[in-house]
Design a protein around this motif. Structure first.
Motif, mmCIF file in Angstrom:
data_model
loop_
_atom_site.group_PDB
_atom_site.id
_atom_site.type_symbol
_atom_site.label_atom_id
_atom_site.label_comp_id
_atom_site.label_asym_id
_atom_site.label_seq_id
_atom_site.Cartn_x
_atom_site.Cartn_y
_atom_site.Cartn_z
ATOM 1 N N ILE A 19 1.165 -1.400 -0.036
ATOM 2 C CA ILE A 19 0.249 0.459 0.300
ATOM 3 C C ILE A 19 0.900 1.157 -0.400
ATOM 4 C CG2 ILE A 19 -1.746 1.087 1.443
ATOM 5 C CD1 ILE A 19 -3.106 -1.668 2.226
ATOM 6 N N ASP A 20 0.550 2.415 -0.839
ATOM 7 C CA ASP A 20 1.148 3.401 -1.081
ATOM 8 C C ASP A 20 0.935 4.128 -0.241
ATOM 9 O OD1 ASP A 20 2.984 5.722 -1.026
ATOM 10 O OD2 ASP A 20 3.069 5.528 -3.594
ATOM 11 N N SER A 21 -0.045 4.582 0.933
ATOM 12 C CA SER A 21 -0.466 5.736 1.506
ATOM 13 C C SER A 21 0.409 6.293 2.913
ATOM 14 C CB SER A 21 -1.252 4.783 2.227
ATOM 15 O OG SER A 21 -2.759 5.691 2.479
ATOM 16 N N TYR A 22 -0.354 6.545 4.219
ATOM 17 C CA TYR A 22 0.190 6.966 5.549
ATOM 18 C C TYR A 22 0.250 6.206 6.415
ATOM 19 C CZ TYR A 22 -0.424 11.284 2.252
ATOM 20 O OH TYR A 22 -0.457 12.212 1.325
ATOM 21 N N PRO A 23 0.973 5.134 6.708
ATOM 22 C CA PRO A 23 0.911 3.923 7.816
ATOM 23 C C PRO A 23 0.572 4.933 9.405
ATOM 24 C CG PRO A 23 3.296 4.295 6.884
ATOM 25 C CD PRO A 23 2.807 5.760 6.131
ATOM 26 N N GLY A 24 1.355 6.227 9.667
ATOM 27 C CA GLY A 24 0.904 6.388 10.737
ATOM 28 C C GLY A 24 -0.258 6.886 10.795
ATOM 29 N N HIS A 25 -1.424 7.421 10.339
ATOM 30 C CA HIS A 25 -2.690 7.603 10.282
ATOM 31 C C HIS A 25 -3.501 5.762 10.191
ATOM 32 C CE1 HIS A 25 -2.273 11.564 9.835
ATOM 33 N NE2 HIS A 25 -1.389 11.585 9.275
ATOM 34 N N LEU A 26 -2.682 5.038 9.547
ATOM 35 C CA LEU A 26 -3.515 3.850 9.646
ATOM 36 C C LEU A 26 -3.754 2.974 10.494
ATOM 37 C CD1 LEU A 26 -4.909 1.275 8.054
ATOM 38 C CD2 LEU A 26 -3.102 0.856 6.735
ATOM 39 N N GLY A 27 -1.933 3.783 11.018
ATOM 40 C CA GLY A 27 -1.642 2.940 13.003
ATOM 41 C C GLY A 27 -2.801 3.805 13.708
ATOM 42 N N GLN A 28 -3.219 4.451 13.567
ATOM 43 C CA GLN A 28 -3.317 5.308 14.392
ATOM 44 C C GLN A 28 -5.306 4.732 14.617
ATOM 45 O OE1 GLN A 28 -4.278 9.707 14.000
ATOM 46 N NE2 GLN A 28 -4.702 9.895 16.265
ATOM 47 N N VAL A 29 -5.790 4.745 13.229
ATOM 48 C CA VAL A 29 -7.063 4.288 13.410
ATOM 49 C C VAL A 29 -7.377 2.999 13.737
ATOM 50 C CG1 VAL A 29 -8.923 3.633 11.539
ATOM 51 C CG2 VAL A 29 -7.573 5.463 11.060
ATOM 52 N N LEU A 30 -6.229 2.103 13.404
ATOM 53 C CA LEU A 30 -6.296 0.519 14.002
ATOM 54 C C LEU A 30 -6.449 0.721 15.251
ATOM 55 C CD1 LEU A 30 -6.568 -2.685 13.810
ATOM 56 C CD2 LEU A 30 -3.631 -2.785 12.629
ATOM 57 N N THR A 31 -5.671 1.030 16.240
ATOM 58 C CA THR A 31 -5.108 1.316 17.530
ATOM 59 C C THR A 31 -6.100 1.389 17.956
ATOM 60 O OG1 THR A 31 -2.708 1.182 16.711
ATOM 61 C CG2 THR A 31 -3.907 2.199 19.264
ATOM 62 N N ASN A 32 -6.984 2.298 17.228
ATOM 63 C CA ASN A 32 -8.569 3.290 17.902
ATOM 64 C C ASN A 32 -9.228 2.437 18.277
ATOM 65 O OD1 ASN A 32 -7.420 6.074 18.960
ATOM 66 N ND2 ASN A 32 -7.900 6.844 17.155
ATOM 67 N N LEU A 33 -9.810 1.953 17.201
ATOM 68 C CA LEU A 33 -10.837 1.019 17.024
ATOM 69 C C LEU A 33 -10.230 -0.426 17.662
ATOM 70 C CD1 LEU A 33 -11.352 0.701 13.305
ATOM 71 C CD2 LEU A 33 -12.232 1.505 14.741
ATOM 72 N N ILE A 34 -9.274 -0.815 17.710
ATOM 73 C CA ILE A 34 -9.188 -2.121 18.549
ATOM 74 C C ILE A 34 -9.103 -2.131 20.228
ATOM 75 C CG2 ILE A 34 -7.291 -3.570 19.581
ATOM 76 C CD1 ILE A 34 -5.839 -3.838 17.092
ATOM 77 N N THR A 35 -8.850 -0.072 21.139
ATOM 78 C CA THR A 35 -8.324 0.332 22.126
ATOM 79 C C THR A 35 -10.688 -0.078 22.148
ATOM 80 O OG1 THR A 35 -7.133 1.152 22.076
ATOM 81 C CG2 THR A 35 -8.227 1.929 23.948
#
Length: 790
Positions: A660-676
């Motif tokens: 994927i060519d994107s923004y891993p920081g924002h995708l990681g933040q989305v995943l972290t918030n959803l898991i939390t």
């Protein structure tokens, strides 16, 4: 009053009136055509844009499909050349020509295939049966100066050239060349006719439809006309081609037009470019009035319009004649009543309205005499002063009771007297003033006088009454003195109210300014809360990773300490005399200590590496190419210390190697918030729970990432507001209501995708994030800016 002021009404002239039958015929035809016109035009206004949009969509789809077909054919040709290259690794020199001839076959796919030496000379040539007589002539020919051969020798990879000079035909054809491991080259020539014909064969049923014809054209990089779906490959482009808008814009490197006029016909135009060669596929279909489907609808509506007109012309005389007969009987009866006859039986017929008219005329004729009798009483009880005046003789014909009371007059004393002698006129005039506005029927104000001398302001209006050749005037004299006084008081009150409204408006403006300032402060507070949420999450992540690092580092330290003690004992044993058992025991201890230290230090290094990558991604808004499953594993590895003591099971099913060519920081933040969110809200208080993470490609351009739990679920009244800021079920217990809002902003504004939620109470929740593999281009912004977007 002694004289009657009523009489028969003179018949109006009918020079401009229509006969009833003609009027009804025209009305029926007009209403029918108007209704059909409205319906027909509405259908055309709705249907024609739909047909145009459908034609536009289909022509775009056809262009893209043809371009994809071209690319698939080019790819298949590449694969065939790859297979041939693998075949040529071992054959003997005397069989090269035969192998190449078999590869060319009947010449439908390849015009020729040549094997070039590392220096660029022809070693063997395969050709179709038509050109096989030239094989010997081409052996040894030097093609090193060919642009395609030079580029392939320099870049050492398979390349295409759409304007390669053919060895066989002597014209420019499509060619591709592939380098071999031993330095030689395979050069294949492909006829343009095969490529275009094969790519458009499956679309013939669509282009052949009479209702939606579509033409496909093949153009080179400069817009030169090469082939179309009607005539195939053409030896030269048409004379009119260079005058078209499509050629001019492609020639100038501009975006192709959406519409084009070609030989007097307007077309929808869609252009798609091949991925392998610098060619364009253009799809055209007629638009507007040149579209057969549009013309069919216009013809249908026009035919319906003419049909309705014909029906109206045929049926309307019959219908109008029947109505005329019934109405004529009523008119004849009314004429007899108007001449003074007393009739009781009025005609009845099948039309309810005409029967009602007869009944009303009968009732009117009976009440006419009664109304004449009541007129005098009505004239007297009128609350407005009324006077009947004869302007020719200047005599006052009559005066009602309201006029007598208003001016203090006695009826018997003034009726029949000259109007100029009435005491109601001001002394300065002495007689009624002739105002032309009164003759025209307008209303004027005048200063009049009571019999006792009191001045009155009256509103005077005049109506003309003609009776038996005489012209009388009916004067209405309304006393407005009291009304004017009230109007003046009301004006003063309105001025005071306007002043109060201005004061209230100014106060309201100040209140609005204060409210705007409060809203600005509220936005600032929300931004501070978002930053606090980010720092709290990062602090928890650091604490968890630090806690997790204690165990492997402690184990490593214990192993090293044990090894140090054993080493000291080994040194003491060496001083006393070394034995084999002592050496073996020390070697075993060294092996165990180094093994334990290596495993624990590798574990600590993995934690630090994952935490470092996640921290770098989440602390920046940089864009990079990453693998989805590696990012998910890094996030889970950094989150594991925080939730390792909870009875929660993680199930991860993410497609491997999905780049994927994107923004891993924002995708990681989305995943972290959803898991939390799943752990803190969905599984809170449950003895055990499961969090599933699914990731897969939706299609070639889009990726889906899902986070599901089997916890409490979300209440129906919160589903629609779950992504709004400050919406939480744990307000006052550590929840800020910003996690899902941050995830929504990052998923939609930064990643260019969307986020959705499905949930039922007691059945858990599922958050789906769908985003493109290639994030949309945008200016770099910080994570704080993204989090505070609305």
């Amino acid at each position: 009053m002694t004289n009657s002021i009523t009489g028969p009404i003179a018949p109006a002239g009918d020079r401009h009136a229509w006969p009833l039958v003609s009027y009804l015929m025209g009305l029926l035809c007009l209403s029918t055509l108007l209704a059909f016109s409205i319906v027909g035009l509405t259908l055309l206004l709705i249907r024609i844009p739909q047909l145009e949009a459908d034609a536009r969509g289909r022509v775009i789809q056809e262009a893209r499909s043809a371009a994809r077909s071209e690319d698939l054919l080019l790819h298949s040709i590449e694969e065939r050349l790859e297979i041939l290259a693998a075949t040529l690794r071992a054959p003997r020199p005397e069989t090269l020509a035969e192998v190449l001839n078999q590869a060319v076959g009947d010449g439908s796919t390849f015009l020729s295939i040549a094997l070039l030496s590392p220096e660029g000379r022809v070693q063997a040539v395969g050709a179709s049966t038509v050109w096989r007589w030239r094989q010997k002539e081409l052996l040894g020919q030097d093609l090193s100066l060919s642009p395609l051969v030079a580029r392939v020798r320099f870049q050492q990879r398979l390349l295409w050239d759409e304007r390669h000079p053919s060895m066989m035909a002597g014209e420019r054809v499509l060619a591709l060349a592939r380098p071999l491991p031993d330095g030689r080259l395979l050069l294949a020539e492909v006829p343009t006719s095969f490529l275009f014909r094969s790519a458009t064969e499956y679309q013939e049923p669509i282009r052949g439809s009479a209702t939606s014809p579509i033409s496909l054209w093949l153009l080179d990089a400069s817009g030169r006309f090469m082939a179309n779906s009607e005539r195939g490959v053409v030896p030269s482009e048409p004379a009119y081609w260079r005058e078209t808008a499509l050629y001019q814009q492609l020639r100038q490197g501009l975006e192709p037009p959406e519409h084009m006029v070609l030989q007097g016909v307007s077309y929808h135009v869609a252009v798609a470019k091949s991925q392998y060669v610098d060619w364009y596929v253009a799809a055209l279909t007629p638009r507007g009035l040149d579209n057969p489907r549009v013309m069919a609808w216009i013809t249908l509506v026009s035919t319906g319009f003419l049909g309705m007109l014909l029906i109206g012309v045929v049926l309307s005389p019959l219908w109008a004649t029947g109505l005329k007969r019934a109405l004529q009987r009523i008119v004849e009866q009314a004429k007899q009543v108007a001449s003074g006859q007393v009739l009781s039986n009025w005609p009845k017929g099948p039309v309810r309205e005409f029967n009602s008219l007869s009944e009303h005329l009968e009732s009117m004729s009976a009440s006419l005499r009664e109304r004449q009798q009541h007129f005098r009483a009505i004239f007297d009880v009128s609350p407005i002063a009324l006077a009947v005046y004869d302007p020719e003789s200047d005599l006052l014909i009559d005066l009602n009771e309201a006029a007598c009371r208003q001016f203090g007059l006695v009826r018997e004393a003034v009726v029949g007297q000259p109007a100029r002698l009435l005491p109601i006129w001001p002394e300065r005039e002495g007689r009624p003033r002739r105002d032309p506005r009164l003759v025209q029927g307008e209303t004027v104000e005048a200063r009049l006088r009571h019999a006792d001398g009191t001045e009155l302001t009256c509103r005077v209006s005049v109506r003309v009454l003609e009776r038996s050749g005489q012209t009388w005037q009916v004067w209405a004299l309304e006393d407005i003195s009291e009304a004017q006084r009230h109007a003046q008081e009301l004006k003063s009150l309105n001025e005071a109210l306007e002043a109060r409204v201005a004061q209230r408006t100014e106060a309201l403006q100040r209140a609005n300014d204060e409210a705007s300032q409060a809203i600005d402060r509220l936005h600032e507070t929300r931004d501070n809360l978002v930053r606090s949420e980010k720092m709290a999450a990062l602090g928890g992540l650091v604490a968890g990773v630090a806690h997790e690092l204690n165990t492997p580092l402690g184990n490593s330290l214990m192993a090293i300490s044990t090894l140090r003690d054993e080493t000291q004992q080994f040194k003491d044993a060496m001083a006393a005399g070394l034995r084999k058992s002592t050496l073996e025991a020390w070697i075993d201890c060294v092996d165990q200590a180094t093994s334990i230290s290596a495993r624990n230090l590798k574990r600590a290094a993995d934690l630090v590496t994952s935490f470092k990558q996640v921290a770098v991604d989440q602390s920046s808004a940089q864009r990079r190419v990453f693998v989805l499953d590696e990012l998910v594993n890094e996030i889970l590895l950094t989150l594991k210390p925080t939730y390792s003591r909870l009875p929660i099971t993680f199930e991860v099913q993410v497609a491997s190697g999905l780049k994927i060519d994107s923004y891993p920081g924002h995708l990681g933040q989305v995943l972290t918030n959803l898991i939390t969110n799943a752990i803190v809200h969905g599984l809170d208080g449950l003895p055990r729970g499961t969090v599933r993470i699914l990731g897969a490609a939706v299609d070639a351009d889009w990726v889906s990432l899902q986070v599901m739990d089997d916890g409490h679920g979300i209440a129906p009244d919160l589903i629609a507001r779950v992504f709004d800021p400050f919406v939480t079920t744990r307000m006052g217990r550590g929840g800020t209501g910003l996690g899902l809002n941050i995830s929504y902003n990052a998923a939609t504004h930064v990643l260019g995708g969307r986020i959705e939620v499905r949930s039922e109470l007691g059945q858990g929740a599922c958050f789906s994030v769908v985003f493109p593999r290639l994030a949309p281009a945008r200016a770099e912004v910080s994570r704080d800016d993204v989090q505070t977007w609305d």
